[in-house]
Design an enzyme around this catalytic site. Structure first.
Site, short mmCIF file in Angstrom:
data_model
loop_
_atom_site.label_atom_id
_atom_site.label_comp_id
_atom_site.label_asym_id
_atom_site.label_seq_id
_atom_site.Cartn_x
_atom_site.Cartn_y
_atom_site.Cartn_z
N ASP B 12 0.88 -1.16 0.00
CA ASP B 12 0.00 0.00 0.00
C ASP B 12 0.91 1.21 0.00
O ASP B 12 1.75 1.37 0.89
CB ASP B 12 -0.88 0.02 1.25
CG ASP B 12 -1.97 -1.04 1.20
OD1 ASP B 12 -1.98 -1.82 0.23
OD2 ASP B 12 -2.79 -1.09 2.12
N ASP B 131 -14.38 -4.34 -2.69
CA ASP B 131 -14.31 -4.14 -1.24
C ASP B 131 -15.68 -4.48 -0.67
O ASP B 131 -16.65 -3.75 -0.88
CB ASP B 131 -13.96 -2.68 -0.92
CG ASP B 131 -12.53 -2.34 -1.32
OD1 ASP B 131 -11.75 -3.26 -1.63
OD2 ASP B 131 -12.19 -1.14 -1.34
#
Lengths: 216, 257
Positions: B12, B131
């Site tokens: 990330d 998600d």
């Protein structure tokens, strides 16, 4: 060896990975090009490919890369490495995009893996065939030097090659069917997997290619 | 022998540095993305995924440059996601050296982007990131919906139906993150993982919640995932990729050793 390697660019996607990997293994000068003069001067040729076969074949023909490849392979006898869709383009025909005529440099066809696809025990297999699978070497070849039989390479494809002349099969891969993972004939070596994405094993194969004189 | 289950460390990235958020809120710095990607390559990771978590708000140049630098020295597949909104964004990332591009919010706003991208660049390089969050039960079965904005904004879209639609539009792979689990170290949400792996023919990467090696095993054996993605357990040196692979292999999972 090393010298100049021409990576044939017919505008279908990023060739930097292939070029970077070739440079990494000491290929000397790597030229990403569809310029006939540059390819004619190169010591060896890489014929890559990603994406859908219809678009690839259209661009290959539009940029006359078919003639360049044929000339490098058949007239100039340069060592040629075809990768993924570059390999598939060498066959006579592909089932992809409702059927596409290819270059017919190798007898055989490119078939869909089938949906649903299952292994010998009936377990469902996902399509595309994406990831690291075992490459079973079917014959000795200079490009296998230093690579153990059944080493895993990275694949990503939904269509697979079935060559007519089984003598050409340098490696197979099992994925519901036995697919041709590598084909070899004279100065041509073609792989379905991506050596430029196959870590150490892939780099070894590319290094073998840049040191190969085109003899078996 | 068969196709290996993949282990994918995820970077990330924010402002050119690797971080790992806990539920995308509490963020710690874990270093230089190029150096870390190289380390995972050397450890035998099967792929590397690079998610630009601030890309929706900030300039893309840093990201593109980082992708270029990773692609020059990392010879395993590289997926790039975060802030990908258009065919041009996809082309930019593929040209920078990404092998696959992960599309998330943009697919929700414009599902045709997935079809256009798959037709133009091939399904093999189009990953759709989902998600999902559990929103209660329907007829005794848990229902999972798609959330955006790091799990804050509901869309009302059923996650399983969405995965099927994305596969039909030409996605080559699904990256499924459980927003209930992400950053918790409590393991994957196996219910939604299994539901989606069973629903689609394309490979599914399980993500969100890995805290130990048993979680990776569960993701494959119980969730049916084709690949497992983790960040912090690798970034902070709790486990190495070879340790994870040895552990999975000992439990009968085929991995690339």
């Amino acid at each position: 060896m090393g010298g100049k390697v021409a990576v044939i660019d017919y505008g279908m996607g990023n060739l930097h990975s292939v070029a970077s990997a070739l440079e990494h293994v000491g290929a000397g000068e790597v030229l990403v090009t569809h310029d006939a003069a540059v390819i004619a001067e190169a010591d060896r040729v890489v014929f890559p490919g990603v994406g859908a076969i219809r678009d690839c074949m259209a661009e290959i023909r539009r940029l006359r890369c078919d003639e360049l490849l044929r000339s490098a392979l058949v007239e100039q006898h340069k060592p040629v490495l075809a990768i993924c869709v570059g390999m598939q383009a060498l066959l006579q025909r592909s089932d992809e995009n409702e059927g596409v005529d290819c270059l017919s440099l190798i007898d055989g066809e490119v078939r869909y893996f089938g949906n649903p696809l299952t292994d010998s025990e009936g377990t469902r297999l996902k399509v595309p065939h994406m990831g690291w699978n075992e490459v079973q070497q079917m014959k000795a070849h200079p490009l296998w030097a230093g690579i153990a039989d059944r080493t895993r390479f990275y694949f990503v494809h939904s269509y697979y090659v079935a060559a007519t002349d089984r003598e050409m099969v340098a490696a197979s891969v099992d994925y519901g069917v036995s697919a041709d993972a590598a084909l070899a004939r004279d100065n041509l070596f073609a792989v379905q997997f991506h050596p430029e994405k196959s870590a150490t094993a892939g780099l070894t194969l590319l290094k073998n290619f840049v040191n190969w004189n085109g003899q078996c | 022998m068969a196709l290996a289950k993949r282990i994918i460390p995820c970077l990330d990235v924010e402002n050119g540095r690797v971080v790992k958020g806990v539920n995308f809120v509490d963020i710690r710095d874990a270093g230089d993305p190029v150096e870390i990607a190289q380390r995972y390559n050397d450890q035998g990771a099967d792929e590397v995924t690079f998610l630009d978590i601030t890309a929706s708000h900030e300039g893309r140049d840093t990201t593109v440059h980082t992708v270029e630098r990773i692609a020059e020295q990392v010879f395993i597949p590289l997926t790039v996601g975060g802030g990908i909104r258009s065919v041009d964004d996809i082309r930019t990332m593929l040209n920078a050296g990404a092998d696959k591009v992960s599309i998330n919010t943009a697919a929700i706003h414009n599902p045709e982007l997935v079809r256009d991208a798959a037709q133009r660049f091939g399904s093999q390089c189009i990953v759709v990131a989902i998600d999902a969050k559990r929103v209660g039960d329907v007829d005794g079965q848990p229902r999972y919906e798609i959330f955006t904005h790091g799990g804050r904004k509901p869309t009302g879209i059923d996650a399983v139906a969405w995965a099927r639609k994305m596969a039909d539009l030409g996605a080559g792979e699904i990256l499924l993150t459980s927003m209930d689990r992400d950053g918790t170290k409590n393991g994957f949400e196996l219910g939604v993982t299994r539901a989606i792996t069973d629903a689609v023919e394309i490979p599914v990467i399980a993500s969100g919640g890995v805290g130990n090696l048993d979680h990776l095993v569960d993701g494959v054996l119980e969730g049916g995932a084709d690949a497992v993605l983790a960040a912090s357990i690798f970034h902070f040196g709790e486990y190495t990729v070879p340790e994870a692979k040895a552990y999975m292999a000992a439990r009968g999972i085929e991995v690339r050793l």
